[in-house]
Write a protein that holds these residues in place. Structure first.
Motif, mmCIF file in Angstrom:
data_model
loop_
_atom_site.group_PDB
_atom_site.id
_atom_site.type_symbol
_atom_site.label_atom_id
_atom_site.label_comp_id
_atom_site.label_asym_id
_atom_site.label_seq_id
_atom_site.Cartn_x
_atom_site.Cartn_y
_atom_site.Cartn_z
ATOM 1 N N ASP A 178 1.072 -1.024 0.171
ATOM 2 C CA ASP A 178 -0.389 -0.068 -0.289
ATOM 3 C C ASP A 178 0.797 0.978 0.050
ATOM 4 O O ASP A 178 0.222 3.017 -0.266
ATOM 5 N N TYR A 180 4.080 1.190 -0.919
ATOM 6 C CA TYR A 180 4.571 1.538 -2.706
ATOM 7 C C TYR A 180 3.304 2.209 -3.613
ATOM 8 O O TYR A 180 3.825 3.260 -4.626
ATOM 9 N N ILE A 181 2.162 1.477 -3.722
ATOM 10 C CA ILE A 181 1.376 1.967 -4.755
ATOM 11 C C ILE A 181 1.147 3.649 -3.967
ATOM 12 O O ILE A 181 0.964 4.406 -4.978
ATOM 13 N N ASP A 182 0.495 4.423 -2.836
ATOM 14 C CA ASP A 182 0.237 5.518 -2.963
ATOM 15 C C ASP A 182 2.020 6.103 -3.272
ATOM 16 O O ASP A 182 1.674 7.667 -3.872
ATOM 17 N N LYS A 184 3.586 5.553 -5.919
ATOM 18 C CA LYS A 184 3.799 5.073 -7.203
ATOM 19 C C LYS A 184 3.157 6.726 -7.508
ATOM 20 O O LYS A 184 2.623 6.987 -8.519
ATOM 21 N N PHE A 185 1.688 6.878 -7.176
ATOM 22 C CA PHE A 185 0.703 7.401 -7.562
ATOM 23 C C PHE A 185 0.880 9.164 -8.002
ATOM 24 O O PHE A 185 1.321 10.079 -8.444
#
Length: 227
Positions: A178, A180-182, A184-185
């Motif tokens: 989670d 990493y995704i945040d 990346k966004f």
């Protein structure tokens, strides 16, 4: 006569094609057939839409957020990557889940150790007063709990402990993903500054099954959002 009629039809069919071509004699003597330039097309033939600079979207990606840093921090300390991404509200959820799973691990490990000790007492010499789990051993003996039943509850406690450990590791890994995704966004995308909302009145046509009503159109509002 039929031959003349067929020749006339052939000439009539080929005349529009011949007039549609524009012949351009080049220096080499070759004939170049060009097409009429269409609006909105570039010289290469591809569409080149006109962009209004006032309506052009402006993006501001946050280059200070690096996904690698976020995931490594979350792997070291749960919730650290969320703090790095300014997602503070996720930290209590993460530690709440990890806390519940930790308590389940401790409880099931205690139960497993207790039942395992009582099983060993039954297979060897009876414990003396003051030995670990002596009171529980006497209680099981008075209620005549069978060895098979004791073995079942012992293995059930061991299984629940192992499942709790797997759940703990799963929550740890999910919170790292989670983070990493945040990151990346935030690193790659952002919200456009030119946000707009427009509402215009309109009418809605009735469906085919509702054509027997007295009015064919009903009023409506069209809402357009620009992000």
């Amino acid at each position: 006569m039929p031959k003349f009629f067929l020749f006339f039809i052939l000439i009539s069919f080929l005349s529009p094609i011949a007039h549609a071509q524009i012949f351009d004699k080049t220096e080499t003597g070759r004939i170049d057939t060009t097409k009429k330039k269409l609006p909105g097309r570039s010289l290469s033939g591809s569409f080149a839409p006109k962009i209004d600079p006032l309506r052009e979207k402006i993006y501001h990606p946050d280059s200070s957020h690096i996904p690698h840093k976020a995931v490594m921090r979350s792997l070291m300390i749960p919730g650290w990557g969320q703090v790095y991404n300014h997602r503070w509200w996720k930290v209590p959820l993460i530690y709440g889940g990890l806390g519940l799973l930790t308590s389940a691990i401790i409880y099931n490990q205690h139960q497993y150790k207790e039942y395992l000790t009582i099983s060993r007492y039954r297979q060897g010499d009876p414990p003396s007063p003051g030995a670990p789990y002596y009171d529980k051993y006497i209680l099981f003996r008075d209620y005549q709990v069978s060895d098979a039943r004791l073995s079942d509850v012992r293995e059930n406690s061991r299984r629940n402990r192992d499942l709790s450990i797997m759940g703990f590791l799963a929550v740890w890994g999910i919170q790292a993903i989670d983070a990493y995704i945040d990151a990346k966004f935030l690193h790659s995308y952002s919200v456009d500054n030119n946000l707009s909302l427009r509402a215009t009145p309109g009418v809605i046509n009735q469906q085919a099954y509702a054509q027997d009503v007295s009015f064919k159109y009903i009023p409506g509002i069209k809402i357009t959002c620009s992000f």
